[in-house]
Structure formats: structure tokens, C-alpha cells
Design an enzyme around this catalytic site. Sequence first.
Site, mmCIF file in Angstrom:
data_model
loop_
_atom_site.group_PDB
_atom_site.id
_atom_site.type_symbol
_atom_site.label_atom_id
_atom_site.label_comp_id
_atom_site.label_asym_id
_atom_site.label_seq_id
_atom_site.Cartn_x
_atom_site.Cartn_y
_atom_site.Cartn_z
ATOM 1 N N GLY A 269 20.638 113.417 -1.052
ATOM 2 C CA GLY A 269 20.772 112.447 -2.308
ATOM 3 C C GLY A 269 19.280 113.257 -3.469
ATOM 4 O O GLY A 269 19.828 113.239 -4.590
ATOM 5 N N ALA A 270 18.564 112.719 -2.352
ATOM 6 C CA ALA A 270 17.586 112.876 -4.103
ATOM 7 C C ALA A 270 15.822 113.334 -2.702
ATOM 8 O O ALA A 270 15.822 112.643 -1.644
ATOM 9 C CB ALA A 270 17.661 111.624 -4.499
ATOM 10 N N MET A 271 15.140 113.528 -2.546
ATOM 11 C CA MET A 271 13.633 113.438 -2.575
ATOM 12 C C MET A 271 12.288 112.519 -3.320
ATOM 13 O O MET A 271 12.104 113.023 -4.382
ATOM 14 C CB MET A 271 13.219 114.704 -1.754
ATOM 15 C CG MET A 271 11.790 114.553 -0.658
ATOM 16 S SD MET A 271 12.585 114.017 0.277
ATOM 17 C CE MET A 271 10.810 113.570 0.696
ATOM 18 N N GLU A 272 12.068 112.212 -1.763
ATOM 19 C CA GLU A 272 10.758 111.030 -2.725
ATOM 20 C C GLU A 272 9.279 111.540 -2.776
ATOM 21 O O GLU A 272 8.093 110.712 -2.800
ATOM 22 C CB GLU A 272 10.225 110.129 -1.336
ATOM 23 C CG GLU A 272 10.169 110.041 -0.775
ATOM 24 C CD GLU A 272 11.260 110.144 0.897
ATOM 25 O OE1 GLU A 272 12.430 110.105 0.214
ATOM 26 O OE2 GLU A 272 10.449 109.551 1.557
ATOM 27 N N ASN A 273 9.135 113.454 -2.509
ATOM 28 C CA ASN A 273 7.771 113.724 -2.691
ATOM 29 C C ASN A 273 6.684 112.746 -3.562
ATOM 30 O O ASN A 273 7.675 112.646 -5.073
ATOM 31 C CB ASN A 273 8.055 114.951 -3.396
ATOM 32 C CG ASN A 273 9.743 115.668 -3.086
ATOM 33 O OD1 ASN A 273 9.151 116.340 -1.232
ATOM 34 N ND2 ASN A 273 10.650 116.287 -3.426
ATOM 35 N N HIS A 305 16.215 103.973 -5.311
ATOM 36 C CA HIS A 305 15.032 104.542 -3.800
ATOM 37 C C HIS A 305 13.788 105.225 -4.189
ATOM 38 O O HIS A 305 13.043 104.674 -3.035
ATOM 39 C CB HIS A 305 16.607 104.663 -3.361
ATOM 40 C CG HIS A 305 16.699 104.786 -1.789
ATOM 41 N ND1 HIS A 305 16.219 104.555 -0.743
ATOM 42 C CD2 HIS A 305 15.485 106.318 -1.322
ATOM 43 C CE1 HIS A 305 16.128 104.662 0.460
ATOM 44 N NE2 HIS A 305 15.334 105.886 -0.199
ATOM 45 N N GLU A 306 14.216 106.709 -4.790
ATOM 46 C CA GLU A 306 13.008 107.004 -4.949
ATOM 47 C C GLU A 306 11.694 106.274 -4.906
ATOM 48 O O GLU A 306 10.935 107.046 -4.513
ATOM 49 C CB GLU A 306 13.268 108.213 -5.009
ATOM 50 C CG GLU A 306 15.173 109.192 -4.471
ATOM 51 C CD GLU A 306 15.153 109.208 -2.743
ATOM 52 O OE1 GLU A 306 13.780 109.664 -2.413
ATOM 53 O OE2 GLU A 306 16.475 109.297 -2.898
ATOM 54 N N HIS A 309 10.100 104.457 -2.376
ATOM 55 C CA HIS A 309 9.581 105.385 -1.088
ATOM 56 C C HIS A 309 7.988 105.580 -1.703
ATOM 57 O O HIS A 309 7.033 105.258 -0.999
ATOM 58 C CB HIS A 309 9.738 106.863 -1.286
ATOM 59 C CG HIS A 309 10.587 106.917 -0.460
ATOM 60 N ND1 HIS A 309 11.357 106.047 1.015
ATOM 61 C CD2 HIS A 309 11.764 107.133 -0.176
ATOM 62 C CE1 HIS A 309 12.345 106.100 1.777
ATOM 63 N NE2 HIS A 309 12.926 106.784 1.118
HETATM 64 N N1 0A1 Z 1 14.371 111.086 2.039
HETATM 65 C C1 0A1 Z 1 15.230 111.413 1.758
HETATM 66 C C2 0A1 Z 1 16.312 111.816 2.553
HETATM 67 C C3 0A1 Z 1 16.314 112.768 2.680
HETATM 68 C C4 0A1 Z 1 16.206 113.720 3.843
HETATM 69 C C5 0A1 Z 1 16.224 114.411 4.529
HETATM 70 C C6 0A1 Z 1 16.131 115.770 2.722
HETATM 71 O O1 0A1 Z 1 16.959 117.209 3.429
HETATM 72 C C7 0A1 Z 1 17.393 117.816 3.016
HETATM 73 C C8 0A1 Z 1 16.553 115.452 1.388
HETATM 74 C C9 0A1 Z 1 16.133 114.271 1.313
HETATM 75 C C10 0A1 Z 1 15.492 109.946 1.285
HETATM 76 O O2 0A1 Z 1 15.940 108.828 1.542
HETATM 77 O O3 0A1 Z 1 15.930 109.922 0.126
HETATM 78 ZN ZN ZN Z 2 14.968 106.974 0.984
#
Ligand code: 0A1
Ligand code: ZN
Length: 882
Positions: A269-273, A305-306, A309
Site C-alpha cells: 500500500g505505502a511505505m513510511e520512509n 497510517h504512514e 509511523h
Molecule cells: N511498512 C509498510 C508496509 C510495507 C512493507 C513492505 C514493503 O515492501 C514492499 C512495503 C510496505 C506499512 O506498514 O505501511
Molecule cells: Zn505500517
Amino acid sequence: MRTDIGQVFKLEDYRPSDYFIPETKLTFRLSPEKTMVVALLTLERRDGVDVSAPLVLAGDGPMRLVRVEVDGKALSPEDYEATPDSLTLAKLPAARRFTLLMETQLAPSQNETLMGLYRSSGVYCTQCEAEGFRRIVYFLDRPDILSVYTVRIEALKSEAPLLLSNGNPVESGKLEGGRHYAVWHDPFPKPSYLFALVAGDLGRITDSFTTMSGKKVDLGIYVEHGKEKLAHYAMDALKRSMKWDEETFGCEYDLDVFNIVAVSDFNMGAMENKGLNIFNDKYVLADRETATDADFANIEAIIAHEYFHNWTGNRITCRDWFQLCLKEGLTVFRDHEFSADQRSRPVKRIAEVRTLRAHQFPEDQGPLAHPVRPRRYREINNFYTATVYEKGSEVVRMIRTILGAETFRQGMDLYFLRHDGEAATIEDFIRVFEDVSGRDLSQFALWYHQAGTPNVTVGSSHNPATQEFTLEIEQSVPPTPSESRKRLMHIPLAFGLVGRNGKDLVYSNAEGASVENGVIHIRKRRHTVRFSGITERPAISLNRGFSAPLTLAVEQSADDKFFLAGNDSDEFSRWQAFNTLLTDALIDAFRQILGGKKPIFVARLTSLAGKIAGDETLEPAYRALALMLPSEADIARDIGKNIDPDAIFAGREALAVAIAKENQAVFTHLYETLQDRGEFSPNAKDAGRRALRNMLLDYLCLLPGGAKLTLRHFHDATNMTDRAAALTMLAHRHHGSPEAIEALGAFETRYASDPLVMDKWFQIQASVPGPQTVESVRALTSHPAFSMTNPNRLRSLVGTFSAANQTGFHRPDGEGYRLFVETVLDVEKRNPQMASRLATALRSWRSLEPVRQAKAREALLAMANTENLSADLRDIIERTLA
Ligand code: 0A1
Ligand code: ZN
């Protein structure tokens, strides 16, 4: 592709690293086929570690190591050992601190795994969670190695006018040959999985947010040129999230900028960088023409959510990947609370529980079951599961139920205070709540450590002479893979004793379990709980608000169930009571159909649907949820074994028709009055009205003239919610009719050039019930809008077919499984992560009837016997078969 070597990672093997990396300086010289990365790491040997201890860095993928230097001196190849998955340096300086420089060469254009550095529609982007950073450069790629990053990006200005990374922008300028550069610095030490880089040519919208201490933060959302106007809802959701986190948890944003980039090729879905969230564009782009109300709600939730984080995940991260739920369960809990506050709390809770039951319960009850905090894994990518996320959130919710909202907040404050800047564990998390409350949560902690959905059975009796009401409560936890003996759980069971006037009865005393603030604390196998001062026999309302994620069997008369469905003051339990009545009727219908009979439904049930639909004291969104029949998968789960999806489908359709016939007049009248008037808004109130109206149409479309009525709804629609709902009804309930064909064609023509909307078109067709859908899915894989390499397209077509089409996928001749195996093995060659996620669709194969079960097993074996399977897919297949 990393093929399986059978390595198992175990929680008990955790050791702190011998070396740390306090500082990381990265330079990227970007080019599609040949990107050069220079990493200058400051390394530090941990106190007490011998100078002879080798430094072993992790690597992965087709990256080429071109240079290694220690303290500025070039090493020759005999001074180190480099393999695709590791770089080992045995002879290191005696000094505690030294530098290591590595240069690697990458080809982002060739990277189809969508992990590490890759390109999506010409944009350079990264995905490093969980173990993607090691595809960029060798590193101590584990979440307990926190480093301060400075990143310099160089690229052709014409190709990538935009250069983004984590933290704050420091410097930018021109270079020779049409190239330019930008430098970013992130002052917050972070693990490598939070690293991100984006470079490309994108449009943007900007805004700002002033934090509670008066700091101005620049906000940017970057999208494909021309899509800027679709990003405003996401921006609004971001600002609301920032405000909410300050008000609810005291969490303030900490950098000068916060950027979000939407890309079209993304595995999740998305990523919290840190400071640079990267999103699947599906969860950013929306307007009335392209997005449904559900899409708007998802965008709001995922943006939140992101963002959340930033504190739960980034400022406090995980010590190791076994602790994934520390950030994920907690952050899901936080986004759930946010949505509940922004929308309707009871409606949100019902929706959460439906999702939990649809995704987590089958996982917990099948071969892939694992604890919220697993103890071992072969491939961490396979643990981004409903158990870690959704059940993880339920566990946090239970802590709040046990402690009360105020003490819970004190615990969270202590968590932030005590662990800020650290890589923490679940034990750390539990300890803060023990410390603020003085309670012993050791038995409760089993919710993290023990897999399986607990079963609770309840019987009751009332003695009018002694005015005593007694509950006999018993808990059991079914065995799950590798855990056959289970320990007893601490279950907080919220309850009410509902009197004839619909109000909760007040008891004078309770004994047999500790009962506090409307919650019975179950800790033993059996409890006999006696309430005194109960003058009338109450109807018992149990697990109110879904206080614990369990399956509940209450011995209760039909009269009591009907009474609660109409009168329970707890809105969740009231919904649950009606839903249980529907489920009971559907299971009964299933049995009738298998026995060759026509199912019949009592008028008391079908007419209650009409009463709920028209009950103006209930909000429309709630009524819509109440009228939504349990899904075929829900029914299958409750039946448990010997599943024949065709019989379930037939029973469900029969109930829908019975409800439609019984309530035609009421439904028609309501359908007319709920019509859209005025300006469109995606807000919860309007969305609720649309949800109810579409739910009513879902019944009316089954009656004579239903196809015409639904086609009119389709053509009159002024937003995607109504248009997609009508299209679904036509395609599913009037498959092959002129109306269905017309609507599918019109939709395709209108949206042919919008991939995200075409996903809905694929999804709707992939979920058409019946045996013919295998062939149409196969044909649709050749549609010009389809792509085997784009995760959203794949999920829409093949993902929907295999995970959400019970009758089509489980076709008795196994044709659905054949298409599925072909696709999974094809996708795996490029994107193992995507393949293994698709492959989980067969996790409940053992609950099928014998003919389908045998075909499903064949399909799984065909995959298992394929050579050189990726670690990701082999792990899922072998656990599914075990
Ligand atoms: N930490 C992100 C989830 C996520 C995990 C792995 C990924 O790799 C492809 C991408 C996103 C979350 O909880 O939104
Ligand atoms: Zn998450």
C-alpha cells in the site's frame, strides 16, 4: 532472485551486532542502466568485541561491487570476500572507529522485484523494508542499526528535475553535462529499511502545517503530471492526521519537510520512509469521477497510517523483524482510532471486525497461522500479514480496554519517553503498561506469543427466587502449526445484561471472575460468574465492541437474538446479533441445498431487514452494514469443513431474494428518498447515504425489472461509488444480460486510459460468480489495459479471482487453480514477493469438500515441485501443504 536455501531465522538467536554504523553518507549517480552508488560508512566496534571480529555485511540482487576502501585505503579483492548475499571483511583497523567506503553499480531499469532501487514509469524510487537496502549496497541491513544519513543525488536534469530523499534539504546545484544534484540530511538516526530516494519528473501540490510548538512544516505530494488535482484529498487527510496525532497522543512532527510520492508500481500500500513516504498511487489519487467512497476512506486511513509511523516505527523502531507488530499493530490501532474519530465510531468498528474476520481469522485457523510476534521465519516478507497488522492492533486495543483510556495514554507517553531513538521489543512495550498501571500483564502477553483464535462458549441461567444470574464461561485455544498445546489466555470480555426495556440491568455483586467497568476478565479455563440482584432474566450481550478477537458460541434462544438485534444499546453487538441470525440462516440454507431441498427463511428474519433499513434512529452507514449479508467466505469459515462453494452461493442468493421480496415496497421507497442531492462530498455522512442506497439496490436488482433499474442507476450516477456499485450488480447478478454488456462496455470506453479505474473494471469481472469466469479472466489477461508486471493490475484481476471469487476459483474441475498456478509461477520470475502474496489464496484448501481439495492439493504440489523457487514462494507453499 534469492532461491530458497532453507535457512530459518529464530527469535532466540538474536545477538546485537559487533559493529554499528553511526554515520552513512551516500552518493547516487543515477542512470537507468548504470547507476553508481558510493557509500561512505563510519563504523564503530561495539565495546568488548575483539578487533579480530569480522564485519559481515548483507547484500542481495544483481549489484556489482566495484570498489572497497577502509580508512581511505583501497582494498584488493583478497582482503575481502564478496558473494551476492554478503561482504565479509576479516582484517580491520584496531581503532574502535574507522571508515568503510564501497562503490556499487546497479541497473534500476532492470529491477522488476520492486525492492531496492527501481524505476516506475520512468521515476527512480526505492523500497527498502524489509531487506531491500542490501540490494543497493552491502550493509548491516537490520533494524537495530541506526545511522544518520546524508544523501547526495545526481541525475540528468531533463530526466529527473526532482531529487528527493529523507530528512531536510541541504543543498542543490548544477553539474556539467545537463546534470544536477541535491543533498539531503536526516538528523534522526534510522534503520536502513527507512531509507528512501525518489528522482524523476513529477507534478506536485504543496501546503504547510504548523505544529503544536509553532514550527512550520512544508508539505508536498508528488504525482504524475496532470494528476495534481487528484491529490488534494490526500493532502487534507495528511493535515488532519498531523493534528490528530498531536491532540490524541501528543506526537509532533519533527522535520522541516514532509513529502509523499505516488508511484504506479508498488508491491504494497505505502511505505513510511522518514520524511519521504512512498505510496502506491491507488492510495493517493481520488476524485468523485474516479474513486469510490471506500477508496476515499482507504486513502485517509493509509495516509494516516504512514504518517503515524513517524513516531511508532521511525522514532521508536523494532529491534529485529520478529518485533514487526511493535510498529505495525500499534500503528494500525492508531489509524483505526483516527478513522473512528473522523467518521462514525460504531460503523468503523463493524468494518474493522469484518476485515479481521475475513482476513485474519482464516489465517489464524489455517496452515499459515503464526503468533502476532512470530518466533521463526524463513522469509520476512511473508510476515506482513493480517495477524501482525490486524490482530496486532486488536491486542493493543485490549490493553486499552484492560487499563482504561487514561492509563493507556500514560503508558503510551511513557513508551515515547523511555524508548525514543531506540530499537525496541514487545517486552519493552508491555512493560510500560505494567509500570503505569501496576498490573501484571504476563498472562495477557500470550496474545503476542500464541497463535490461534480462542473459542469461548457461554451458557447462562437465571434463578428468580435468589435473583441470581449465572454465566458458565469456558475458553479453549485450538492447536495451530507447531503449537499443539496452548496455554490459557487473559480475555477481556465486555458484556451487558440487557433487560426487557432494552437498558442494561444493574447488578449488586459479581463473583467468579474479576468484573470491572463492564468487562469480565477471563483467565481460567472455566469461570462460573454469578451476578446478584438480577430480578428479571436478561438477554446477554457479550464481547461488546468486539473487546477480544475470538469466536464466541453463546447458548441463546432465537427470541433473545432477535431482541438484541433490535435493542442492544451497544451498537456493535446489535449489529452482531442480526449478523449472527443471518449467518445461522445461511448455514441452514447451505445444509438444505446439499440435502436437495429448497431453503426457506422465516419471515421474522426477512422482515427485520426491512425494519432496520427504515429505522431512522440508526445512521444510514450502519443500516447499510447491517443489511450486508455475510460473504460467501464468511459463511464458509463458519461452516468450517467440507465446503461446497456452489451450495453456499445458492443459499446466499436465496436469502437475498427472500429479503428483497419481503421488503420491496420499503426498499423502493427508501431508495427513492435517499437520492443524491446537492454538491458531492466524500464525507462520512454522504458516503453513508450512498452506501445504504446502493445496498437497497443490491436487493432490488434481484426482483423483476431489476436489471433495468440498475442500468438506470449506472447511467444516472454522478460519482464512482454509484457507478461501480451498479456495474457490480449488473455484472454479478445479471451476467450476460444486455444491460450488463452495455454497462461494462460504457465503463471501459469512458475509463480506458485510466489504469486505476480500469482496475475496478477488472476486479468486477474477476469476481463474477460461476464457472465461466476462469475463461473470462484468462481472456482479460490479454486486454491492453492489463499488465502482468504491475502489482495493482495483477491484484485486481488474478488476486480478486483467486481470493474473492469462491465459485469461480474453486471450480470443481480445477481449471481455476490451473490458471492460478500458471500466473503465480510466471509472476515469480520477476517479482517473488508479489507471487507469494498471490499464493496465499489457497491457504484454506483443507476446508474444501474432497473433490476440490484434491485439485487444490495438486495445484500446490505442482508449485512445490517447480525447481529454483524463490525463498518467498517456497516458504508459503511448503507451509500451506505441511
Ligand atoms: N511498512 C509498510 C508496509 C510495507 C512493507 C513492505 C514493503 O515492501 C514492499 C512495503 C510496505 C506499512 O506498514 O505501511
Ligand atoms: Zn505500517
